[in-house]
Design a protein around this motif. Structure first.
Motif, PDB file in Angstrom:
ATOM      1  N   MET A 135     -30.034 -55.619 -69.706  1.00 40.40           N
ATOM      2  CA  MET A 135     -30.238 -56.728 -68.950  1.00 40.40           C
ATOM      3  C   MET A 135     -30.449 -57.887 -69.510  1.00 40.40           C
ATOM      4  N   ALA A 136     -30.818 -57.752 -70.983  1.00 38.12           N
ATOM      5  CA  ALA A 136     -31.159 -58.944 -71.743  1.00 38.12           C
ATOM      6  C   ALA A 136     -29.660 -59.666 -72.035  1.00 38.12           C
ATOM      7  N   ARG A 137     -28.666 -58.724 -72.445  1.00 36.60           N
ATOM      8  CA  ARG A 137     -27.308 -59.050 -72.704  1.00 36.60           C
ATOM      9  C   ARG A 137     -26.740 -59.877 -71.595  1.00 36.60           C
ATOM     10  N   PHE A 138     -27.093 -59.320 -70.364  1.00 34.74           N
ATOM     11  CA  PHE A 138     -26.429 -60.463 -69.338  1.00 34.74           C
ATOM     12  C   PHE A 138     -27.221 -61.690 -69.339  1.00 34.74           C
ATOM     13  N   GLY A 188     -30.146 -57.236 -59.728  1.00 33.86           N
ATOM     14  CA  GLY A 188     -28.735 -56.789 -59.821  1.00 33.86           C
ATOM     15  C   GLY A 188     -27.741 -57.438 -58.858  1.00 33.86           C
ATOM     16  N   LYS A 189     -28.271 -58.302 -57.890  1.00 34.11           N
ATOM     17  CA  LYS A 189     -27.478 -59.000 -57.108  1.00 34.11           C
ATOM     18  C   LYS A 189     -26.777 -60.099 -57.958  1.00 34.11           C
ATOM     19  N   THR A 190     -27.425 -60.600 -59.109  1.00 32.62           N
ATOM     20  CA  THR A 190     -26.891 -61.323 -60.093  1.00 32.62           C
ATOM     21  C   THR A 190     -25.738 -60.998 -60.562  1.00 32.62           C
ATOM     22  N   LEU A 191     -25.452 -59.677 -60.698  1.00 27.58           N
ATOM     23  CA  LEU A 191     -24.268 -59.124 -61.508  1.00 27.58           C
ATOM     24  C   LEU A 191     -23.279 -59.114 -60.359  1.00 27.58           C
ATOM     25  N   LEU A 235     -19.663 -71.372 -61.665  1.00 28.24           N
ATOM     26  CA  LEU A 235     -20.813 -71.303 -62.397  1.00 28.24           C
ATOM     27  C   LEU A 235     -21.775 -72.583 -62.017  1.00 28.24           C
ATOM     28  N   GLU A 236     -21.531 -73.517 -61.723  1.00 26.13           N
ATOM     29  CA  GLU A 236     -22.362 -74.619 -61.139  1.00 26.13           C
ATOM     30  C   GLU A 236     -22.719 -74.102 -59.665  1.00 26.13           C
ATOM     31  N   ASP A 237     -21.958 -73.737 -58.924  1.00 27.23           N
ATOM     32  CA  ASP A 237     -22.285 -73.450 -57.679  1.00 27.23           C
ATOM     33  C   ASP A 237     -23.295 -72.199 -57.483  1.00 27.23           C
ATOM     34  N   MET A 238     -22.822 -71.367 -58.504  1.00 25.78           N
ATOM     35  CA  MET A 238     -24.059 -69.945 -58.700  1.00 25.78           C
ATOM     36  C   MET A 238     -25.463 -70.501 -59.058  1.00 25.78           C
ATOM     37  N   LEU A 239     -25.674 -71.558 -59.735  1.00 23.14           N
ATOM     38  CA  LEU A 239     -26.809 -71.779 -60.505  1.00 23.14           C
ATOM     39  C   LEU A 239     -27.350 -72.984 -59.918  1.00 23.14           C
ATOM     40  N   THR A 240     -27.025 -73.370 -58.875  1.00 23.77           N
ATOM     41  CA  THR A 240     -27.710 -74.563 -58.229  1.00 23.77           C
ATOM     42  C   THR A 240     -27.792 -74.445 -56.804  1.00 23.77           C
ATOM     43  N   PRO A 241     -28.735 -75.094 -55.858  1.00 25.23           N
ATOM     44  CA  PRO A 241     -28.827 -74.787 -54.569  1.00 25.23           C
ATOM     45  C   PRO A 241     -27.630 -74.919 -53.880  1.00 25.23           C
ATOM     46  N   SER A 242     -27.319 -73.661 -53.034  1.00 23.70           N
ATOM     47  CA  SER A 242     -26.062 -73.450 -52.608  1.00 23.70           C
ATOM     48  C   SER A 242     -25.740 -73.936 -51.225  1.00 23.70           C
ATOM     49  N   GLN A 243     -27.002 -74.238 -50.574  1.00 22.61           N
ATOM     50  CA  GLN A 243     -27.150 -74.822 -49.315  1.00 22.61           C
ATOM     51  C   GLN A 243     -28.404 -75.596 -49.089  1.00 22.61           C
ATOM     52  N   SER A 244     -28.549 -76.234 -47.934  1.00 19.27           N
ATOM     53  CA  SER A 244     -29.778 -77.176 -47.708  1.00 19.27           C
ATOM     54  C   SER A 244     -30.826 -76.303 -47.141  1.00 19.27           C
ATOM     55  N   LEU A 245     -30.754 -75.156 -46.798  1.00 23.77           N
ATOM     56  CA  LEU A 245     -31.731 -74.548 -45.978  1.00 23.77           C
ATOM     57  C   LEU A 245     -32.942 -73.751 -46.786  1.00 23.77           C
ATOM     58  N   LEU A 282     -26.960 -66.029 -54.970  1.00 28.31           N
ATOM     59  CA  LEU A 282     -27.728 -64.596 -55.202  1.00 28.31           C
ATOM     60  C   LEU A 282     -28.689 -65.041 -56.301  1.00 28.31           C
ATOM     61  N   TRP A 283     -28.877 -65.763 -57.095  1.00 27.54           N
ATOM     62  CA  TRP A 283     -29.862 -66.610 -58.075  1.00 27.54           C
ATOM     63  C   TRP A 283     -31.021 -67.143 -57.354  1.00 27.54           C
ATOM     64  N   TRP A 284     -32.106 -66.821 -57.900  1.00 28.64           N
ATOM     65  CA  TRP A 284     -33.146 -67.614 -57.409  1.00 28.64           C
ATOM     66  C   TRP A 284     -33.480 -68.895 -58.419  1.00 28.64           C
ATOM     67  N   LEU A 285     -33.960 -70.035 -57.955  1.00 26.75           N
ATOM     68  CA  LEU A 285     -33.951 -71.364 -58.722  1.00 26.75           C
ATOM     69  C   LEU A 285     -35.599 -71.903 -58.719  1.00 26.75           C
ATOM     70  N   ASN A 286     -35.939 -72.127 -60.006  1.00 26.59           N
ATOM     71  CA  ASN A 286     -37.211 -72.797 -59.683  1.00 26.59           C
ATOM     72  C   ASN A 286     -37.087 -74.325 -59.854  1.00 26.59           C
ATOM     73  N   GLY A 287     -38.168 -74.917 -59.755  1.00 23.82           N
ATOM     74  CA  GLY A 287     -38.121 -76.398 -59.962  1.00 23.82           C
ATOM     75  C   GLY A 287     -37.569 -77.267 -58.684  1.00 23.82           C
ATOM     76  N   LYS A 288     -37.290 -76.527 -57.523  1.00 21.29           N
ATOM     77  CA  LYS A 288     -37.184 -77.506 -56.236  1.00 21.29           C
ATOM     78  C   LYS A 288     -38.543 -77.626 -55.408  1.00 21.29           C
ATOM     79  N   SER A 289     -38.083 -78.636 -54.435  1.00 16.13           N
ATOM     80  CA  SER A 289     -38.993 -79.179 -53.660  1.00 16.13           C
ATOM     81  C   SER A 289     -39.469 -78.333 -52.599  1.00 16.13           C
ATOM     82  N   SER A 290     -38.978 -77.053 -52.363  1.00 13.21           N
ATOM     83  CA  SER A 290     -39.276 -75.968 -51.331  1.00 13.21           C
ATOM     84  C   SER A 290     -38.647 -74.906 -51.590  1.00 13.21           C
ATOM     85  N   TYR A 291     -39.107 -73.778 -50.886  1.00 15.29           N
ATOM     86  CA  TYR A 291     -38.462 -72.450 -51.016  1.00 15.29           C
ATOM     87  C   TYR A 291     -38.593 -71.625 -49.931  1.00 15.29           C
TER      88      TYR A 291
END
Length: 371
Positions: free
Chosen positions: A247-250, A113-116, A272-282, A289-298
């Motif tokens: 949840m599916a609607r959202f 729900g953080k995404t909301l 939207l772009e800031d929300m759904l892309t890496p927000s910082q370099s750490l 508040l969204w998790w992102l796949n496909g990055k080089s580290s986590y």
């Protein structure tokens, strides 16, 4: 009554039980949706009314593997799942409920729900009520933490979204100033921390001069036909409860980049772009508040270790995720036009967000959908 890991007061438990009882359905779980879809492949959005008819699509027409579906359902049932929905281009391709759970049952999103909240902050930014570059103290007042005044002044609304407030995350849920203690300058440390996150809802309330719930309901929930409500399970944090379809609607709204068909909900493309892309370099695998796949580290909750590799190697690399305690999952895969939600009990690790369940589930999902 107990919330996972927390004791709920008798009054709160009674209130919640009444709300959950209101969600009990008489509908059959054997029918996954309401109508047969037209022969079209464009993205579809159901009417923005709760319990509106929702078009379906036949998994066999998508080339999905019926034998692998049986294995998927066995895995889901054995891992405490209560609901699974898969949308393909907005249409319901699979909707399965387990046990006594039904289409109308309410369940908690936990930290999914953080995404909301992130989306709601974007709506407040869009309307000019708040700015992510503003100091949080502009909205909550000086002394909202116990940090030295000059350090508190460094913390912005954006830091709350990025999880980079620099406050000590050992007092994980607490939102009182005495618990929000300085550990590092804002922006210099990533730590998954519920307290500063929760206070984003207070920021929205202060900026808009209305309750967060009222703002959320009028700007987001009601406009796309979601049901559900925010409910405090421990007196500090608000948790969202809804049906699986909500949840599916959202998820479908986010797949639509903030639009519900021809209706633009979140038009602020920069947010939207800031929300759904890496927000910082750490933590490269975390947006707003969204998790992102496909990055080089986590990084993971309760850890300062930076792990090499993708967050979910078995999942598509462009996956976006809302991940909650006890394996509440909201997955969006733009390249495949997929929205997938899983509600249920803990699958075995009792973690706050990502878990090994993600990879195992995606092994089954990929086999089923031939990804």
């Amino acid at each position: 009554m107990y919330w996972p890991g927390k004791k709920i007061s008798i009054a709160a438990a009674a209130t919640l039980l009444v709300l959950l009882a209101a969600g009990v359905s008489c509908t059959s779980d054997t029918e996954p949706a309401d109508t047969t879809p037209p022969a079209e492949t464009g993205r579809y959005f159901p009417d923005p009314v709760s319990f509106a008819e929702w078009e379906t699509t036949d998994p066999s027409d998508l080339g999905w593997d019926s034998a692998a579906e049986s294995d998927l359902d066995t895995f889901l049932a054995s891992s405490g799942t209560r609901a699974l929905i898969i949308l393909k281009s907005g249409r319901i391709a699979k909707e399965t409920y387990f046990g006594t759970f039904t289409r109308d049952s309410l369940w908690y999103w936990a930290s999914a729900g953080k995404t909301l909240t992130a989306f709601s902050v974007g709506l407040a930014v869009q309307e000019g009520f708040i700015d992510t570059g503003d100091a949080t103290s502009d909205y909550l007042g000086a002394g909202w933490t116990s940090a030295p005044a000059e350090k508190e002044a460094l913390i912005t609304v954006g830091d709350q979204l990025r999880m980079t407030t620099g406050l000590n995350d050992l007092a994980f849920d607490c939102v009182s100033p005495g618990c929000l203690q300085y550990l590092a300058d804002a922006g210099e440390r990533w730590a998954y921390h519920n307290g500063p996150y929760t206070l984003l809802q207070s920021v929205v309330a202060a900026g808009t001069s209305e309750s967060f719930t009222a703002f959320f309901n009028s700007r987001l929930r009601n406009r796309i036909g979601m049901d559900g409500l925010w409910f405090s399970t421990n007196g500090s944090n608000n948790v969202y409860f809804s049906t699986a379809r909500s949840m599916a609607r959202f998820g479908l709204l986010v797949l639509g980049r903030g639009s519900w068909g021809d209706t633009e909900i979140l038009e602020d493309g920069d947010f939207l772009e800031d929300m759904l892309t890496p927000s910082q370099s750490l933590n490269a695998s975390y947006g707003y508040l969204w998790w992102l796949n496909g990055k080089s580290s986590y990084m993971l909750p309760a850890s300062q270790v930076v792990f090499p590799g993708e967050l979910m190697p078995q999942a598509p690399s462009d996956l976006l995720a809302g991940l909650g305690k006890n394996d509440q999952k909201l997955y969006i895969v733009p390249s495949q036009e997929l929205v997938i939600i899983r509600m249920g009990d803990d699958a075995g690790e009792s973690l706050a967000g990502p878990s090994s369940f993600d990879n195992t589930l995606w092994q089954h999902l990929s086999a089923y959908m031939n990804l």
